[in-house]
Scaffold this motif. Structure first.
Motif, PDB file in Angstrom:
ATOM      1  N   PHE A 168       0.856  -1.173  -0.049  1.00 21.75           N
ATOM      2  CA  PHE A 168      -0.019   0.029   0.148  1.00 21.75           C
ATOM      3  C   PHE A 168       0.876   1.234  -0.029  1.00 21.75           C
ATOM      4  O   PHE A 168       1.070   1.750  -0.906  1.00 21.75           O
ATOM      5  N   TYR A 169       1.373   1.767   1.247  1.00 25.64           N
ATOM      6  CA  TYR A 169       1.941   3.134   1.103  1.00 25.64           C
ATOM      7  C   TYR A 169       3.690   2.866   0.872  1.00 25.64           C
ATOM      8  O   TYR A 169       4.168   1.872   1.462  1.00 25.64           O
ATOM      9  N   GLU A 170       4.036   3.466   0.185  1.00 30.73           N
ATOM     10  CA  GLU A 170       5.485   3.538  -0.285  1.00 30.73           C
ATOM     11  C   GLU A 170       5.742   1.762  -0.750  1.00 30.73           C
ATOM     12  O   GLU A 170       6.743   1.048  -0.156  1.00 30.73           O
ATOM     13  N   PRO A 171       5.060   1.177  -1.708  1.00 33.61           N
ATOM     14  CA  PRO A 171       4.907  -0.070  -1.897  1.00 33.61           C
ATOM     15  C   PRO A 171       6.433  -0.483  -2.689  1.00 33.61           C
ATOM     16  O   PRO A 171       7.066   0.364  -3.276  1.00 33.61           O
ATOM     17  N   MET A 172       6.475  -1.656  -2.442  1.00 32.40           N
ATOM     18  CA  MET A 172       7.675  -2.479  -3.535  1.00 32.40           C
ATOM     19  C   MET A 172       7.047  -3.100  -4.597  1.00 32.40           C
ATOM     20  O   MET A 172       6.418  -4.165  -4.236  1.00 32.40           O
ATOM     21  N   THR A 183       8.326   4.731  -6.429  1.00 33.06           N
ATOM     22  CA  THR A 183       7.114   4.573  -5.303  1.00 33.06           C
ATOM     23  C   THR A 183       7.042   5.262  -4.101  1.00 33.06           C
ATOM     24  O   THR A 183       6.015   5.440  -3.429  1.00 33.06           O
ATOM     25  N   LEU A 184       8.054   6.075  -3.866  1.00 31.16           N
ATOM     26  CA  LEU A 184       8.187   6.843  -2.546  1.00 31.16           C
ATOM     27  C   LEU A 184       7.023   7.721  -2.382  1.00 31.16           C
ATOM     28  O   LEU A 184       6.969   8.450  -3.476  1.00 31.16           O
ATOM     29  N   GLY A 185       6.293   7.673  -1.509  1.00 25.78           N
ATOM     30  CA  GLY A 185       5.235   8.639  -1.282  1.00 25.78           C
ATOM     31  C   GLY A 185       3.997   8.518  -2.329  1.00 25.78           C
ATOM     32  O   GLY A 185       3.008   9.203  -2.175  1.00 25.78           O
ATOM     33  N   HIS A 186       3.984   7.188  -2.828  1.00 27.15           N
ATOM     34  CA  HIS A 186       2.795   6.944  -3.532  1.00 27.15           C
ATOM     35  C   HIS A 186       2.051   5.733  -2.798  1.00 27.15           C
ATOM     36  O   HIS A 186       2.551   4.913  -1.790  1.00 27.15           O
ATOM     37  N   LEU A 191      -0.971   3.255  -8.268  1.00 31.83           N
ATOM     38  CA  LEU A 191       0.077   2.740  -9.203  1.00 31.83           C
ATOM     39  C   LEU A 191      -0.453   1.518  -9.982  1.00 31.83           C
ATOM     40  O   LEU A 191      -0.235   1.582 -11.369  1.00 31.83           O
ATOM     41  N   TYR A 192      -0.915   0.486  -9.295  1.00 28.66           N
ATOM     42  CA  TYR A 192      -1.580  -0.796 -10.248  1.00 28.66           C
ATOM     43  C   TYR A 192      -2.766  -0.115 -11.306  1.00 28.66           C
ATOM     44  O   TYR A 192      -2.367  -0.612 -12.339  1.00 28.66           O
ATOM     45  N   VAL A 193      -3.525   0.426 -10.720  1.00 26.92           N
ATOM     46  CA  VAL A 193      -4.556   0.838 -11.730  1.00 26.92           C
ATOM     47  C   VAL A 193      -3.993   1.988 -13.053  1.00 26.92           C
ATOM     48  O   VAL A 193      -4.466   1.698 -14.106  1.00 26.92           O
ATOM     49  N   GLU A 226      10.499  -5.786  10.044  1.00 21.91           N
ATOM     50  CA  GLU A 226      10.023  -4.517  10.336  1.00 21.91           C
ATOM     51  C   GLU A 226       8.637  -4.413   9.738  1.00 21.91           C
ATOM     52  O   GLU A 226       8.373  -4.690   8.762  1.00 21.91           O
ATOM     53  N   PRO A 227       7.575  -3.894  10.634  1.00 16.81           N
ATOM     54  CA  PRO A 227       6.349  -3.638   9.916  1.00 16.81           C
ATOM     55  C   PRO A 227       6.350  -2.546   8.723  1.00 16.81           C
ATOM     56  O   PRO A 227       7.109  -1.606   8.882  1.00 16.81           O
ATOM     57  N   VAL A 228       5.444  -2.923   7.857  1.00 16.31           N
ATOM     58  CA  VAL A 228       5.228  -1.887   6.800  1.00 16.31           C
ATOM     59  C   VAL A 228       5.020  -0.591   7.051  1.00 16.31           C
ATOM     60  O   VAL A 228       4.287  -0.592   8.196  1.00 16.31           O
ATOM     61  N   PRO A 229       4.957   0.375   6.236  1.00 15.41           N
ATOM     62  CA  PRO A 229       4.607   1.819   6.814  1.00 15.41           C
ATOM     63  C   PRO A 229       3.328   1.968   7.051  1.00 15.41           C
ATOM     64  O   PRO A 229       2.358   1.565   6.299  1.00 15.41           O
ATOM     65  N   HIS A 230       2.889   2.886   8.143  1.00 15.23           N
ATOM     66  CA  HIS A 230       1.601   3.297   8.230  1.00 15.23           C
ATOM     67  C   HIS A 230       1.192   4.252   7.089  1.00 15.23           C
ATOM     68  O   HIS A 230       2.027   4.803   6.274  1.00 15.23           O
ATOM     69  N   SER A 231      -0.237   4.508   7.131  1.00 16.08           N
ATOM     70  CA  SER A 231      -0.905   5.486   6.170  1.00 16.08           C
ATOM     71  C   SER A 231      -0.319   6.966   6.615  1.00 16.08           C
ATOM     72  O   SER A 231       0.185   7.068   7.834  1.00 16.08           O
ATOM     73  N   PRO A 232      -0.514   7.889   6.053  1.00 14.84           N
ATOM     74  CA  PRO A 232      -0.358   9.253   6.374  1.00 14.84           C
ATOM     75  C   PRO A 232      -0.956   9.597   7.788  1.00 14.84           C
ATOM     76  O   PRO A 232      -0.664  10.708   8.333  1.00 14.84           O
ATOM     77  N   PHE A 233      -1.791   8.843   8.147  1.00 11.24           N
ATOM     78  CA  PHE A 233      -2.759   9.045   9.258  1.00 11.24           C
ATOM     79  C   PHE A 233      -2.121   8.362  10.684  1.00 11.24           C
ATOM     80  O   PHE A 233      -2.783   8.354  11.538  1.00 11.24           O
TER      81      PHE A 233
END
Length: 457
Positions: A168-172, A183-186, A191-193, A226-233
């Motif tokens: 989801f956030y900053e995806p690989m 993908t940083l910040g996306h 991106l998939y769509v 390490e857990p994946v990044p949180h959303s901007p919230f």
């Protein structure tokens, strides 16, 4: 507890719809070259962890899904489509047209090598289709096998690495050239769509398969160091937020087809890969992942998700087909469909012959889509997930490997439990042999015969 009602989302969804139309309508409008009527385009959307109770068109009351509901209202909605109870076995059946047990001991995140050349994507590509996939690839670790999508028939891909990084956030995201550096910040689903819209635009003058196995509405990857990044919230998206994004992205794709003047030439399929999750990771506290149960309101009832179970909550999934001018509008089909049926259906519609030595379990439901039949399949089949984990460690399972054979109304497990699904949809009252009527005994006998034909114990 996660329990959402629809009131607060209406304004947000109007915004999403407006954005979708703007994105599609700003694309250059070149007139497409003619296509052969016998070679339709396919936009195949596979939603992740979305049961029937999620969608408004199926009686869901917790999440607005206007774009998906519109596809159902102007197309064909199936009441009886059955998947496997979890992601990977469903994908095995879908890609191969065969039930998971036919593939032997395949590990999670793997695909049988001998079947790679016989996927629906490879067969369509061999018939002149341009093929692309974007979203979730749960058929191998792409870091170990970066060419795997090509081996299974896809010429273009944008896929997040299964259990390799964020989705989801900053995806690989992997492409043919390797991991994307941009993908940083996306947000991954955007991106998939975008990838699929660009693909459809580039190939609008030839038949194409645009396959979208969504990241939505699956929880974040849970087994990285390490857990994946949180959303901007500062948290992970709620299930309601993911449903809203799922519906918005369906709207974007359909709007793009309209902008490209391809709607009448394209069959849009929307289906869920299994039931709604029972719980969802909502945030990370250090390395600890915090989960909450997922509840949805459906026809006035509050239900917890059933993913992982062989009940209807885990295996009865939404299926919508929309093809203006070809698939009849406003039809609620009672035809029986299971996940092995998609491969022969796509091939029949594309005019691709299915070799008689392939021994598919699938039955084409193209005659149903074309309004020529009320149903073709007589029985559906489902099995529990018994695939060993990578490294050879098998999950716990019943000694028999629990599975069922069913019709729309009756369901028989291989441990002998028989259910009348019209009267007992939540499987609370199994019909014992000592209490069944003569008619029920005949039904048990018919289902048991089919079960024995499929999987002799």
């Amino acid at each position: 507890m996660i329990l959402w009602d629809s009131g607060g989302w209406e304004e947000t969804m109007m915004t999403f719809a407006s954005i979708a139309l703007v994105v599609a309508s700003t694309m250059p409008m070149a007139e497409p070259a003619p296509q052969a009527a016998s070679k339709p385009n396919f936009l195949f959307i596979l939603a992740d962890d979305v049961g029937q109770e999620v969608l408004g068109c199926y009686g869901g009351q917790s999440y607005p899904t206007p774009h998906i509901d519109r596809l159902a209202q102007t197309g064909m909605q199936f009441d009886h489509c059955y998947s496997m109870p979890v992601c990977h076995p469903s994908r095995l059946a879908l890609m191969s047209g065969k039930y998971p047990f036919r593939h032997g001991q395949v590990t999670w995140g793997d695909y049988p090598k001998e079947g790679e050349g016989k996927t629906f994507a490879n067969l369509l590509a061999g018939a002149g289709y341009a093929t692309a996939v974007a979203g979730k690839w749960q058929l191998t670790l792409l870091g170990d096998h970066p060419d795997h999508p090509a081996r299974l028939g896809f010429q273009q891909w944008d896929l997040f690495g299964w259990h390799e990084g964020p989705r989801f956030y900053e995806p690989m995201i992997y492409r043919k050239e390797g991991v994307r550096p941009d993908t940083l910040g996306h947000y991954g689903p955007d991106l998939y769509v975008r990838s699929l819209i660009e693909f459809m635009k580039a190939h609008r003058d030839q038949p194409f398969l645009a396959y979208y196995p969504m990241a939505l509405c699956h929880e974040v990857t849970d087994d990285l160091e390490e857990p994946v990044p949180h959303s901007p919230f500062g948290r992970y998206d709620s299930y309601a937020e993911m449903v809203a994004e799922m519906d918005r992205n369906v709207g974007r794709l359909v709007a793009a087809l309209e902008a490209l003047k391809l709607r009448e030439k394209t069959l849009v399929l929307f289906v869920g890969d299994n039931g709604t999750p029972q719980t969802l990771i909502v945030r990370a506290e250090g390395k600890e992942l915090i989960k909450e149960p997922v509840y949805s309101r459906w026809h006035g009832q509050v239900l917890q998700g059933g993913k992982g179970k062989l009940t209807d909550g885990g295996t009865r999934v939404p299926l919508i087909a929309n093809w203006p001018g070809t698939v009849p509008e406003g039809v609620q089909s009672q035809a029986l469909v299971d996940f092995t049926d998609f491969m022969p259906t796509l091939l029949e519609l594309a005019g691709v012959p299915v070799s008689s030595d392939r021994s598919l379990d699938g039955v084409s439901f193209a005659p149903v889509l074309l309004g020529e039949s009320d149903g073709v399949r007589r029985f559906a089949y489902g099995e529990e997930a018994v695939l060993p984990k990578p490294g050879g460690v098998e999950p716990e399972r019943t000694s028999l490997g629990l599975h069922w054979v069913r019709t729309t109304d009756w369901k028989l497990y291989n441990d002998g439990r028989l259910y009348d699904m019209r009267q007992d949809p939540f499987e609370q009252r199994p019909i014992g042999r000592d209490q069944e009527t003569k008619a029920q005994h005949q039904i048990r006998t018919q289902l048991a015969k089919r079960q024995q034909q499929l999987r002799p114990e």
